[in-house]
Design a protein around this motif. Structure first.
Motif, PDB file in Angstrom:
ATOM      1  N   ARG A   1       3.429   0.088  -5.251  1.00  0.00           N
ATOM      2  CA  ARG A   1       3.224  -1.669  -5.854  1.00  0.00           C
ATOM      3  C   ARG A   1       5.076  -2.136  -5.626  1.00  0.00           C
ATOM      4  O   ARG A   1       3.981  -3.230  -5.530  1.00  0.00           O
TER       5      ARG A   1
ATOM      6  N   THR B   1       1.842 -12.836   7.339  1.00  0.00           N
ATOM      7  CA  THR B   1       0.998 -12.764   7.161  1.00  0.00           C
ATOM      8  C   THR B   1       0.469 -11.115   7.436  1.00  0.00           C
ATOM      9  O   THR B   1      -0.238 -11.181   6.230  1.00  0.00           O
TER      10      THR B   1
ATOM     11  N   LYS C   1      -0.453  -3.080  -1.075  1.00  0.00           N
ATOM     12  CA  LYS C   1      -1.972  -4.643  -0.908  1.00  0.00           C
ATOM     13  C   LYS C   1      -0.866  -5.830  -1.602  1.00  0.00           C
ATOM     14  O   LYS C   1      -0.222  -5.213  -2.500  1.00  0.00           O
ATOM     15  N   SER C   2      -2.246  -6.549  -1.205  1.00  0.00           N
ATOM     16  CA  SER C   2      -0.786  -8.250  -1.947  1.00  0.00           C
ATOM     17  C   SER C   2      -2.107  -9.106  -1.356  1.00  0.00           C
ATOM     18  O   SER C   2      -3.132  -8.945  -0.463  1.00  0.00           O
ATOM     19  N   ASP C   3      -2.065 -10.204  -2.400  1.00  0.00           N
ATOM     20  CA  ASP C   3      -2.921 -11.235  -1.811  1.00  0.00           C
ATOM     21  C   ASP C   3      -2.395 -12.700  -1.080  1.00  0.00           C
ATOM     22  O   ASP C   3      -3.240 -12.921  -0.289  1.00  0.00           O
ATOM     23  N   ILE C   4      -1.099 -12.204  -0.996  1.00  0.00           N
ATOM     24  CA  ILE C   4      -0.333 -13.213   0.058  1.00  0.00           C
ATOM     25  C   ILE C   4      -0.386 -12.605   1.664  1.00  0.00           C
ATOM     26  O   ILE C   4       0.044 -13.164   2.685  1.00  0.00           O
TER      27      ILE C   4
ATOM     28  N   GLU D   1       6.336  -9.231  -1.559  1.00  0.00           N
ATOM     29  CA  GLU D   1       5.938 -10.601  -1.949  1.00  0.00           C
ATOM     30  C   GLU D   1       6.316 -12.172  -2.611  1.00  0.00           C
ATOM     31  O   GLU D   1       6.351 -13.468  -1.446  1.00  0.00           O
TER      32      GLU D   1
ATOM     33  N   ALA E   1      -1.622  -9.260   4.048  1.00  0.00           N
ATOM     34  CA  ALA E   1      -2.552  -8.328   4.752  1.00  0.00           C
ATOM     35  C   ALA E   1      -1.533  -7.350   4.844  1.00  0.00           C
ATOM     36  O   ALA E   1      -0.541  -6.907   5.919  1.00  0.00           O
ATOM     37  N   SER E   2      -1.708  -6.475   4.387  1.00  0.00           N
ATOM     38  CA  SER E   2      -0.962  -5.437   4.640  1.00  0.00           C
ATOM     39  C   SER E   2      -1.399  -4.184   6.417  1.00  0.00           C
ATOM     40  O   SER E   2      -2.753  -4.122   5.936  1.00  0.00           O
TER      41      SER E   2
ATOM     42  N   LYS F   1       5.135  -6.459  -4.008  1.00  0.00           N
ATOM     43  CA  LYS F   1       5.542  -7.631  -4.969  1.00  0.00           C
ATOM     44  C   LYS F   1       7.028  -7.295  -4.806  1.00  0.00           C
ATOM     45  O   LYS F   1       7.166  -8.781  -4.429  1.00  0.00           O
TER      46      LYS F   1
END
Ligand SMILES: *Cc1c(COP(=O)(O)O)cnc(C)c1O
Length: 434
Positions: A265, A283, A51-54, A272, A56-57, A269
């Motif tokens: 994880r 997105t 998952k990520s803040d930038i 990202e 959608a996974s 990264k």
């Protein structure tokens, strides 16, 4: 680390709190046993680590690794998406309760019936496999006056280290359009302008049972490079990227461990960083685990029959199943270990082969494994059979397909009933003579 719910109580293997002897008495053998808790934990590990803040996974379960209503219902409840490659897989997915928009359709040769079914049922995306298929799909969409979200499958030409039959990224692969194909730019320009096909971005899947994280990094880099190039070329930004599945699992004692959670994880990264580096408008990023979602949760148990000493080679332990419930050893040399599950504390190991009961010399489940001398009636268990064994099962030699049971916290849940003798002939028509 994800853990199996296996215990040894007085030498008897227990899965999910239930002894395999109890399960054999209740359901017979061969029997597929799934550790339900481990599947839930694995599904959550995918969601929580990829998952990520930038972006959608999106984690889609590749249903070809194993699909029955019970398993898919469980996966749906965990909030995952579903990958399918046929009308049958779309149908089962919807019957199991997946919203159609969470189902994706793959395949290198989709039929018109399958495409129409996907369009009529408003399936999420179709992954286009070739330029020719794009033209075919566009024509169908035009006829139906519909639009469809699509990805294009790219072959990124990443050579992996697994068996040839489960590599998908060679230059002669039957999947996708090779990234070095000189026409690829003109194809994508045309697709990007289509009124009917809404090209959201690109997809790749480099193979299966890939244990080296480096191959996925290489794949990600190639796909991001490519997306950037296509963005510049078409003056259009692509919002989706799908990096496929193929994450390895530890199948036998000689395999390395694959730390799935850490890998996910790290992978998120890397993705990202690439999105930022290339200033892409991506997105949504998808992955499609099949094997790594369910393989470790599955165990097959058999009853031992004869032990045979041949003139050469290791002695053979015969079990009451074989290539019809697990063709992977015969098909591409998959290697497993076995246990005598009712005598776990007997450590007087000798080397044996494990053979099935089918009329093929290739029906050997294990070429070499350490076991205490097996006796008729012992329970032989093969671990890590959750993926692609049940899914590829057949009725060869007219054996009914085995029972599938899920276990958790001392409870057993019947998922698929054993076929009956009548099931074996239910679609046959009798010869009536002239
Ligand atoms: C088979 C397949 C997967 C799943 O592969 P696993 O090795 O089971 O993880 C994912 N995506 C596509 C397109 C596939 O064909």
């Amino acid at each position: 680390m994800l853990k199996k719910n296996y215990t040894n109580i007085d030498g008897m293997l227990h899965i999910g709190g239930l002894s395999v002897e109890y399960l054999r008495k209740k359901y017979g053998t061969p029997l597929y046993i799934y550790d339900q808790k481990l599947i839930k934990d694995t599904a959550r590990a995918f969601r929580e680590n990829f998952k990520s803040d930038i972006f959608a996974s999106e984690v889609s379960f590749a249903s070809k690794a194993g699909s029955n209503l019970y398993l898919l219902g469980l996966i749906k409840n965990e909030g995952l998406f579903l990958d399918t490659v046929s009308i049958g897989e779309m149908y089962i997915g919807m019957k199991a309760g997946f919203e159609p928009k969470k189902i994706h359709l793959h395949g290198n040769n989709k039929t018109k019936e399958e495409l129409v079914f996907a369009i009529e049922n408003k399936i999420g995306t179709i992954i286009i496999d070739s330029y020719e298929e794009f033209l075919f799909l566009e024509e169908i969409l035009k006829e139906m006056d519909e639009k469809m979200d699509c990805l294009l499958r790219i072959n990124p030409d990443v050579k992996t280290s697994t068996h040839k039959y489960i590599q998908t990224s060679n230059a002669d692969s039957k999947f996708g359009i090779n990234i070095r194909d000189e026409k690829i730019e003109s194809y994508i320009k045309e697709m990007a302008q289509s009124q009917f096909v809404n090209l959201l971005g690109f997809h790749a899947h480099i193979g299966s049972q890939v244990m080296e994280v480096g191959f996925f990094e290489e794949e990600a880099k190639i796909l991001f490079d490519f997306t950037k190039k296509m963005q510049d070329l078409t003056d259009q930004s692509f919002s989706h990227l799908n990096l496929g599945g193929g994450f390895g699992v530890r199948q036998n004692k000689n395999d390395k461990d694959f730390d799935l959670e850490k890998f996910l994880r790290d992978f998120a990264k890397i993705i990202e960083e690439k999105i930022k580096d290339y200033k892409l408008k991506i997105t949504r990023v998808g992955i499609e685990p099949g094997r790594s979602m369910i393989n470790q949760a599955g165990t097959t148990i058999y009853s031992v029959g004869s032990v045979k000493h041949t003139l050469e080679g290791l002695p053979l332990v015969f079990v009451d199943g074989g290539m019809s419930d697990n063709i992977r050893p015969s098909l591409y040399g998959a290697k497993y270990d076995a246990l005598i599950a009712n005598r776990l504390d007997d450590k007087n190991y000798e080397k044996f082969r494990v053979g099935g009961k089918f009329c093929e010399s290739g029906d050997i489940l294990i070429e070499e494994t350490d076991l205490p001398y097996p006796k008729r009636g012992d329970i032989l268990a093969i671990e890590n059979t959750g993926a692609y064994s049940l899914a590829m099962s057949s009725n060869y030699n007219k054996l009914p397909k085995p029972t599938v049971v899920f276990v958790e916290d001392g409870k057993d849940y019947l998922a698929v009933k054993r076929e009956t003798l009548d099931d074996l002939i239910k679609n046959d028509c009798e010869y009536k003579g002239e």
